[in-house]
Design a protein around this motif. Structure first.
Motif, PDB file in Angstrom:
ATOM      1  N   UNK A 165      -7.542  -8.006   4.792  1.00  0.00           N
ATOM      2  CA  UNK A 165      -6.224  -8.442   5.248  1.00  0.00           C
ATOM      3  C   UNK A 165      -5.156  -8.212   4.186  1.00  0.00           C
ATOM      4  N   UNK A 166      -5.557  -8.163   2.911  1.00  0.00           N
ATOM      5  CA  UNK A 166      -4.590  -7.787   1.882  1.00  0.00           C
ATOM      6  C   UNK A 166      -4.080  -6.377   2.146  1.00  0.00           C
ATOM      7  N   UNK A 167      -4.993  -5.475   2.437  1.00  0.00           N
ATOM      8  CA  UNK A 167      -4.614  -4.100   2.743  1.00  0.00           C
ATOM      9  C   UNK A 167      -3.781  -4.046   4.022  1.00  0.00           C
ATOM     10  N   UNK A 168      -4.184  -4.817   5.030  1.00  0.00           N
ATOM     11  CA  UNK A 168      -3.448  -4.850   6.300  1.00  0.00           C
ATOM     12  C   UNK A 168      -2.000  -5.284   6.055  1.00  0.00           C
ATOM     13  N   UNK A 169      -1.824  -6.307   5.225  1.00  0.00           N
ATOM     14  CA  UNK A 169      -0.485  -6.783   4.888  1.00  0.00           C
ATOM     15  C   UNK A 169       0.319  -5.703   4.168  1.00  0.00           C
TER      16      UNK A 169
END
Length: 855
Positions: free
Chosen positions: A555-559
């Motif tokens: 989710x860090x990458x998604x953000x």
């Protein structure tokens, strides 16, 4: 990448690293059997570099000398008897590497790395630190876990080192990197320097020895400082059919020269065409472009104006150079194609996905004809070949030109004047040859094949950039086996403009068309995802929109990718994204960004369009809470958040200002559904006096892989269970609590709540499968709970060390926007296309670093 111990002249040995010191651009030309046909600038069976290579080549030999003490040789000798036999001594040239291969019975192919085989999995040396506070080249070394205290500031040595390595020295700082090096060594005692280590430091050359040839369609990775060759140029069959090699007795060059002599004529059609598709250029029509007078518009307007005669100083070539290079309005091809202005309607222009003209299909990309290995009904005979002279010569040594059916050798025809065939040329060559029933353009060569009386004749090919077709074209009423292929590869799909648009996530039953996921493709009543442009989103859908992202590392990458949509700073020359990994999502578990209405896209970090950017740890909001080392550390080392953390999150969220029409993107880091529960509760409880309480909310939560960390042994949290059943019970309990909160918060007209699975590279296994099944089962009673199951459409190659590359977020973004944004009820299906280079940087990264890809 190991295999049984090889045999060297009858002796049983282990696995070897062979290293030479230094790289000379004038090293002695090889006299060994395998160097006269060496491929320069390429490595064999190297999968970490993004390339067509899909399988590691088996290593049968590797030996090395130490570059500095306790490195290559000292590591290898612990487990490799061959390293022990070879000793701590270098191999200095490609010739020596080839000779070593000839001495090892099991060696078939060798790769020589003149500047050393990198120790990072991406096949290159790690990127140079922006500021290296303890440079090994000067003899520096430090203990990453060593503690320090300086003027009341305490921590571990790796923390300031990693920060300056990634971020460098701030431009407004009153100190330099040299000052930082002195502080790191003298003030806090983290770095120690040794003169002997400085003198010994150097990069060793390396020689890899590989065993039997790979079965894949591609075996070489280009763009590397490496030389590769077979044991014997005449006898070793090491290249698959039409592997696109670049041969030549030349020194290493990083950029492989193109064989195409095509010169672009921007006035070929009688007017100034700044982005001529005949040469393979692609117009980015909706991209924003700004001019010297400060006005802005879209690329299509500039293109049309010049096409209609508005050319400054009659300089068409100069205008095209500005349009392509400066404005970025036109995507240049990797290799120019020869223009063909005499095409008929039956032969449509090549495009980024299979295309039909007037209901007729003439070819399909990423496909082969008459190849049983790819799934065709039978093997077609080769009836004609057009290729480069050097490819023809190589093909004879590799046995490519022998018919797979009759065993007879077909005599290839060299390209006239060295100009290669385009897709249209190869298609026409098949039409002109009465023996040709189908064809394929592969590796720069046109291969004509015999007619097959079975089906299917066409199959999807794992070989990159392979296009195939039958003689002539087919139409929608044809019973030819290629008709089904036409539907499956979307050629006719895009002609049906009465299909319904998808308005919710759909993860299973579909297939990929280039870079576009199409759900349930065999069902001709299936829906399609509108591909929203940035401008369409900015002008409506994201106004008064609050996007909340919660989860762990994926989710860090998604953000990061979501934020880059609104602020694509790196696309306009900024070296760093608005929010990065180091000093950004890796450090702060709460990040909140608000963009002013009408400001998107934001193209400068100093733009007034950034209304609010807030990055905090929980301890920054509530000083009574401990400060965590990274955003992924558990609060107080607990799986479930203590109540004070939910309170800190609520206070943090209430700090954001509001303007009507603004867009807000928020990240809350938490690896378990309990964190998602706290996040949803905090977002739903924003006070009414805060006008974000009436904004439309898109919530995206993901939690799965961390639930198995205790029983898998990579964390110690008994609360997560000692068995699979106990772990699953905890997962279901957390999910149930989340859904209770969601039933109050998400069951609202202004909320859209999405819950995502982990994306598993091969198989979720028993534990992952049980969690995925539980997620589907427990959310089924709630219409507001929308599931995104990555495993329904995941590409195996897009998972690096358990983390998804940005490629897998592209279809998810489409699912999100089609759910929350307005769009046509029915229409013509759409697709997007990207170049492989878009994801290459990400695929090259080592394991957990994959989610730091920024653009």
């Amino acid at each position: 990448r190991t295999s049984p111990a090889p045999t060297m002249k009858g002796k049983n040995t282990g696995i070897v690293w062979i290293v030479c010191i230094g790289w000379s651009t004038a090293y002695v030309r090889a006299q060994a059997e395998g160097t006269s046909c060496a491929v320069y600038g390429a490595a064999y069976g190297n999968m970490y570099e993004q390339s067509p290579v899909q399988q590691w080549a088996p290593l049968v030999g590797i030996a090395c000398a130490n570059s500095i003490p306790n490195t290559c040789y000292d590591d290898a000798v612990r487990w490799s008897s061959m390293a022990l036999q070879h000793g701590n001594r270098p191999v200095n040239t490609a010739e020596e590497c080839s000779n070593l291969c000839s001495e090892v019975e099991d060696c078939e192919v060798w790769t020589f790395w003149p500047s050393g085989m990198p120790d990072s999995p991406d096949g290159k040396l790690p990127p140079a630190p922006k500021c290296d506070m303890c440079p090994m080249s000067l003899g520096g070394s430090f203990n990453r876990e060593q503690g320090f205290c300086n003027d009341g500031d305490c921590g571990l040595c790796w923390e300031p080192y990693d920060y300056t390595a990634a971020e460098g020295i701030p431009s407004d700082a009153d100190y330099t990197c040299e000052n930082a090096q002195g502080w790191f060594s003298n003030s806090i005692g983290c770095c120690e320097y040794d003169e002997q280590a400085r003198e010994a430091y150097q990069l060793p050359a390396t020689c890899e020895l590989h065993g039997a040839a790979l079965n894949n369609s591609n075996v070489l990775t280009y763009g590397l400082e490496a030389v590769t060759g077979p044991k014997d140029c005449s006898d070793t069959l090491w290249l698959p059919f039409l592997e696109p090699v670049h041969l030549g007795n030349k020194e290493f060059v990083e950029d492989v020269p193109t064989a195409s002599p095509v010169v672009v004529d921007f006035q070929l059609k009688g007017y100034c065409d700044m982005c001529p598709p005949e040469y393979g250029y692609e117009l980015l029509s909706t991209r924003k472009v700004c001019y010297e007078d400060g006005s802005c518009g879209i690329c299509q307007d500039s293109y049309d104006a010049v096409k209609d005669g508005v050319v400054e100083n009659n300089d068409c070539e100069g205008s095209a150079e500005w349009f392509i290079g400066y404005a970025g309005c036109c995507l240049a091809p990797e290799e120019l194609t020869k223009p063909n202005l005499n095409q008929t309607d039956a032969t449509p222009d090549p495009s980024t996905f299979p295309r039909a003209s007037d209901g007729r299909l003439c070819w399909a990309e990423d496909s082969s004809y008459g190849s049983v290995a790819d799934g065709a009904c039978a093997e077609a005979d080769i009836v004609g070949i057009y290729a480069y002279p050097e490819t023809i010569e190589l093909g004879f040594s590799q046995g490519w030109w022998k018919s797979p059916v009759t065993g007879k050798t077909v005599e290839p025809i060299p390209y006239e004047s060295g100009v290669p065939y385009t897709v249209s040329d190869c298609h026409q060559a098949c039409i002109d040859n009465p023996s040709c029933g189908g064809w394929q353009l592969q590796g720069g060569s046109c291969v004509l094949k015999s007619t097959l009386d079975c089906s299917p004749t066409i199959a999807r090919s794992p070989t990159m950039h392979t296009t195939a077709g039958v003689s002539g074209c087919i139409d929608a009423s044809s019973s030819d086996p290629m008709e089904k292929l036409a539907m499956d590869t979307s050629s006719f799909w895009f002609l049906d403009c009465n299909r319904p648009r998808c308005t919710e996530p759909y993860s299973f039953g579909g297939r990929w068309t280039g870079d576009t996921y199409v759900p349930d493709f065999k069902d001709q009543d299936a829906c399609w995802y509108k591909q929203y442009t940035s401008e369409e989103l900015f002008d409506g859908c994201v106004k008064d929109r609050w996007i909340v992202i919660n989860g762990g590392s994926n989710s860090l990458s998604f953000f990061l990718q979501m934020l880059n949509l609104f602020a694509p700073l790196q696309r306009v020359g900024d070296p760093d994204p608005l929010v990065g990994f180091h000093g950004g999502v890796q450090l702060y578990p709460m990040i909140d960004v608000v963009f002013r209405p009408g400001s998107l896209p934001v193209l400068s970090r100093n733009s007034s369009g950034i209304l609010h950017i807030n990055q905090k740890r929980f301890c920054d909001v509530d000083p009574s809470l401990p400060c965590l080392k990274t955003s992924l550390h558990f609060p107080e080392n607990k799986v479930d958040w203590p109540p004070a953390y939910g309170d800190a999150l609520s206070a943090f969220l209430n700090e954001a200002p509001y303007e009507e029409g603004a867009t807000r993107v928020t990240l809350v880091v938490g690896q378990f559904w309990g964190a998602a529960e706290e996040t949803l509760r905090a977002v739903g409880a924003v006070p009414l006096e805060n006008r974000w309480a009436s904004a439309n909310v898109l919530f995206y939560g993901q939690a799965m892989t961390w639930y198995a960390c205790n029983i898998d042994g990579w964390c110690e949290h008994p609360l997560l269970g000692q068995t699979t059943d106990e772990m699953l019970a905890k997962y279901r309990a957390d999910l149930g609590a989340l859904l209770e909160v969601g039933d109050d918060v998400c069951d609202s007209d202004r909320f859209d709540c999405f819950f995502a699975t982990q994306g598993y590279r091969l198989s979720p296994g028993r534990r992952g499968g049980a969690m995925i099944e539980s997620l589907h089962e427990m959310t089924a009673p709630y219409d507001w709970a929308k599931i995104i199951d990555y495993n329904g459409f995941l590409h195996e190659g897009e998972v690096v060390g358990g983390h998804l590359t940005p490629a897998m977020f592209v279809p998810v973004f489409a699912m999100l926007w089609n759910t929350v944004c307005d769009g046509p009820a029915v229409g013509c299906p759409q697709a997007i296309s990207t170049l492989p280079i878009c994801w290459a940087d990400c695929r090259q990264r080592r394991e957990d670093d994959s989610f730091t890809c920024s653009d």
